[in-house]
Structures are given as structure tokens and as C-alpha cells.
Write a protein that holds these residues in place. Structure first.
Motif, PDB file in Angstrom:
ATOM      1  N   LYS A 122       0.833  -1.206   0.000  1.00 18.00           N
ATOM      2  CA  LYS A 122       0.000   0.000   0.000  1.00 18.00           C
ATOM      3  C   LYS A 122       0.868   1.257   0.000  1.00 18.00           C
ATOM      4  O   LYS A 122       0.615   2.208  -0.763  1.00 18.00           O
ATOM      5  N   GLY A 123       1.898   1.265   0.823  1.00 12.84           N
ATOM      6  CA  GLY A 123       2.777   2.427   0.885  1.00 12.84           C
ATOM      7  C   GLY A 123       3.509   2.669  -0.417  1.00 12.84           C
ATOM      8  O   GLY A 123       3.608   3.808  -0.886  1.00 12.84           O
ATOM      9  N   VAL A 124       4.038   1.600  -1.011  1.00  8.58           N
ATOM     10  CA  VAL A 124       4.740   1.737  -2.290  1.00  8.58           C
ATOM     11  C   VAL A 124       3.790   2.255  -3.366  1.00  8.58           C
ATOM     12  O   VAL A 124       4.140   3.137  -4.164  1.00  8.58           O
ATOM     13  N   PHE A 125       2.582   1.709  -3.383  1.00  5.60           N
ATOM     14  CA  PHE A 125       1.591   2.135  -4.383  1.00  5.60           C
ATOM     15  C   PHE A 125       1.307   3.631  -4.263  1.00  5.60           C
ATOM     16  O   PHE A 125       1.425   4.383  -5.242  1.00  5.60           O
ATOM     17  N   PHE A 126       0.929   4.066  -3.068  1.00  5.89           N
ATOM     18  CA  PHE A 126       0.473   5.447  -2.927  1.00  5.89           C
ATOM     19  C   PHE A 126       1.628   6.446  -2.878  1.00  5.89           C
ATOM     20  O   PHE A 126       1.465   7.590  -3.336  1.00  5.89           O
ATOM     21  N   LEU A 127       2.796   6.050  -2.375  1.00  6.41           N
ATOM     22  CA  LEU A 127       3.927   6.967  -2.428  1.00  6.41           C
ATOM     23  C   LEU A 127       4.335   7.213  -3.878  1.00  6.41           C
ATOM     24  O   LEU A 127       4.591   8.354  -4.277  1.00  6.41           O
ATOM     25  N   THR A 128       4.370   6.149  -4.673  1.00  4.41           N
ATOM     26  CA  THR A 128       4.694   6.310  -6.083  1.00  4.41           C
ATOM     27  C   THR A 128       3.649   7.166  -6.786  1.00  4.41           C
ATOM     28  O   THR A 128       3.976   8.040  -7.605  1.00  4.41           O
ATOM     29  N   GLN A 129       2.385   6.933  -6.459  1.00  5.03           N
ATOM     30  CA  GLN A 129       1.310   7.741  -7.045  1.00  5.03           C
ATOM     31  C   GLN A 129       1.481   9.214  -6.689  1.00  5.03           C
ATOM     32  O   GLN A 129       1.393  10.099  -7.551  1.00  5.03           O
ATOM     33  N   LYS A 130       1.738   9.491  -5.417  1.00  5.92           N
ATOM     34  CA  LYS A 130       1.870  10.877  -4.959  1.00  5.92           C
ATOM     35  C   LYS A 130       3.092  11.559  -5.565  1.00  5.92           C
ATOM     36  O   LYS A 130       3.069  12.761  -5.864  1.00  5.92           O
ATOM     37  N   LEU A 131       4.180  10.797  -5.746  1.00  6.10           N
ATOM     38  CA  LEU A 131       5.419  11.379  -6.264  1.00  6.10           C
ATOM     39  C   LEU A 131       5.471  11.415  -7.782  1.00  6.10           C
ATOM     40  O   LEU A 131       6.357  12.062  -8.351  1.00  6.10           O
ATOM     41  N   SER A 132       4.545  10.740  -8.444  1.00  5.44           N
ATOM     42  CA  SER A 132       4.631  10.617  -9.902  1.00  5.44           C
ATOM     43  C   SER A 132       4.586  11.969 -10.608  1.00  5.44           C
ATOM     44  O   SER A 132       5.172  12.130 -11.687  1.00  5.44           O
ATOM     45  N   GLY A 133       3.911  12.937 -10.003  1.00  8.76           N
ATOM     46  CA  GLY A 133       3.871  14.267 -10.601  1.00  8.76           C
ATOM     47  C   GLY A 133       5.197  14.996 -10.529  1.00  8.76           C
ATOM     48  O   GLY A 133       5.436  15.932 -11.295  1.00  8.76           O
ATOM     49  N   LEU A 134       6.077  14.583  -9.603  1.00  9.12           N
ATOM     50  CA  LEU A 134       7.400  15.190  -9.474  1.00  9.12           C
ATOM     51  C   LEU A 134       8.468  14.405 -10.222  1.00  9.12           C
ATOM     52  O   LEU A 134       9.597  14.877 -10.360  1.00  9.12           O
TER      53      LEU A 134
END
Length: 254
Positions: A122-134
Motif C-alpha cells: 500500500k505504501g509503495v503504491f500510494f507513495l509512487t502515485q503521490k510522487l509521480s507528478g514530481l
């Protein structure tokens, strides 16, 4: 400080494989944002080692299993990018942070299950999602998995299942982020002598001998064996590799 112009974000880089990956990247001239959960002194030492190589680095606190904290973390990353590098994007993401709670199938509690799954999936999924814009176009992601998704190890049922989920996620992300030129791969280390699991492997010669006998290259790994592989997967030399699982286990259980 000198730099290749590239920047990597490496989670859980205050020790072990993450630290090694951060230092290998710095030797390539890549600036590093490294995260730690509870050992700021260790993280500061890694920053110093990177700075001594003539490369810029920043340490930020992150609990990789606490999704509610990710918006604040993204804001901290944005600030660090602007202040340290004058940029609003970074190039490489290494999802490495983690811990382990050895437990058999019958011993698993819902609390322990959630802790492991939140950190490793879950953490890997959402951290990657949140950082994908950067994450800059034509960048790369490495998700750190485990050789244990391929073979059975006692008391690693939840850990290995969560890592297996990340391997599937890697293939999906490779497809979803491919149009932006972003490569996504898995690096799956085998047994590595680090602080992981309380230093179980690092401090136990009997286990080291046992595992060395099961490994084609005849020894257990040190952190640099995995950290170097992670850095290598991010290099432009591997620009046509995506959606792949690369096992760095020395050939255990072939």
C-alpha cells in the motif's frame, strides 16, 4: 557540488541496501534525497558521505507505511528540490524502505499483517502515485522486492506475499508510465548481511554457512551487491529495460 544533473529519491537509505544504493548513485554523480524513519543520525552520516563525494544530498523523515503522511512528505520533497537543486522534478525513485516481522501463517495477527502490507505494498503504491507528478519524464523507478517471492522461507509468508504484489505492481506501472518514457523495474535481493531482521543473517555464522551452500556463487551477499545492482538498473545503459524482475541473489535455490 558536482552532479550528473540527475536526482534520485531513495527510501530507507540510512542503512543497509538503501544506503548502498544511495552511495552508488552518488558515485555516478547523482544527487540524492534519502529517507529515514527513526535514525536521523545515520541519515546525516550518509548525507555527509555523499557530500564528501562532491554531490548534493538531503535527508527527509518518512514512515513508508503511513499513507496519511505522504502529502506532507511530497511538499517536503518539493521544497528540497527547489532549495538544493533549483528544480521541481527528480529523475529516479527507489522504493526500498521496510522492516520485517518473522511469523508463521498461524501466528499472523491482523495488526502485523496491516503493518507489513502497508509498508511494502500500500505504501509503495500510494507513495509512487503521490510522487509521480514530481518524477521527470524519461526517468526510472526501482521497486525493491525479494528472492523469497520465488521460493519458500519459513516465517516470511506476509512479507513475501506483499513483495509479490509489488512485482505485479511493477509490471502495471511500467505500462502506465511507459508513455512518459519512465522505466519501472524490480530488483529482488536474496539473503543480505545487513541490520535487517535484527541482523539475523549478519550475526549468525551458522546461517551464513547454510545459505552459502545453497547459493551458486558460494557466499552470502553484502549490501553493496544489491545496492550496486539498483544503481545499475537506473543508468541509461538500461534505457530499454522495463517491467522486469532482476534477482540479485547470487543464484540461491537454482
Amino acid at each position: 557540488m558536482s552532479s550528473s544533473g540527475r536526482i534520485a529519491l531513495v527510501t530507507g537509505a540510512n542503512r543497509g541496501i538503501g544506503r548502498s544504493a544511495a552511495l552508488h548513485l552518488a558515485r555516478d554523480g547523482v544527487g540524492v534525497i534519502l529517507t529515514y524513519r527513526t535514525h536521523p543520525g545515520e541519515a546525516a552520516e550518509v548525507v555527509k558521505e555523499i557530500n564528501d563525494l562532491g554531490v548534493s544530498a538531503v535527508a527527509l523523515q518518512l514512515d513508508a507505511g503511513l499513507v496519511d503522511s505522504f502529502d506532507a512528505f511530497v511538499a517536503a520533497v518539493t521544497d528540497a528540490l527547489g532549495r538544493t537543486w533549483g528544480r521541481d522534478t527528480f529523475d529516479y525513485l527507489v522504493n526500498n524502505a521496510g522492516t520485517q516481522i518473522p511469523m508463521s501463517f498461524g501466528e499472523v495477527t491482523e495488526e502485523n499483517f496491516d503493518l507489513i502490507v502497508n509498508m511494502y505494498f500500500k505504501g509503495v503504491f500510494f507513495l509512487t502515485q503521490k510522487l509521480s507528478g514530481l518524477l521527470a519524464d524519461n526517468g526510472a523507478i526501482v521497486n525493491v522486492s525479494s528472492a523469497m517471492t520465488r521460493f519458500y522461507v519459513p516465517q516470511r509468508i506476509v512479507y513475501s506475499a506483499a513483495k509479490g504484489a509489488v512485482e505485479v505492481l511493477t509490471r502495471y506501472l511500467a505500462q502506465d508510465l511507459g508513455p512518459r518514457g519512465i522505466r519501472v523495474n524490480t530488483v529482488a535481493p536474496g539473503a543480505v548481511a545487513t541490520d535487517f531482521s535484527g541482523g539475523l543473517l549478519r550475526d549468525n555464522p551458522a546461517i551464513q554457512r547454510q545459505l552459502s551452500g545453497l547459493t551458486a556463487l558460494g557466499r552470502i551477499a553484502v549490501a553493496d551487491d544489491a545496492g550496486g545492482a539498483i544503481a545499475a538498473m537506473l543508468r541509461d545503459d538500461n534505457r530499454w529495460v522495463t517491467g522486469q524482475r532482476v534477482e540479485t541473489s547470487g543464484g540461491i535455490h537454482l
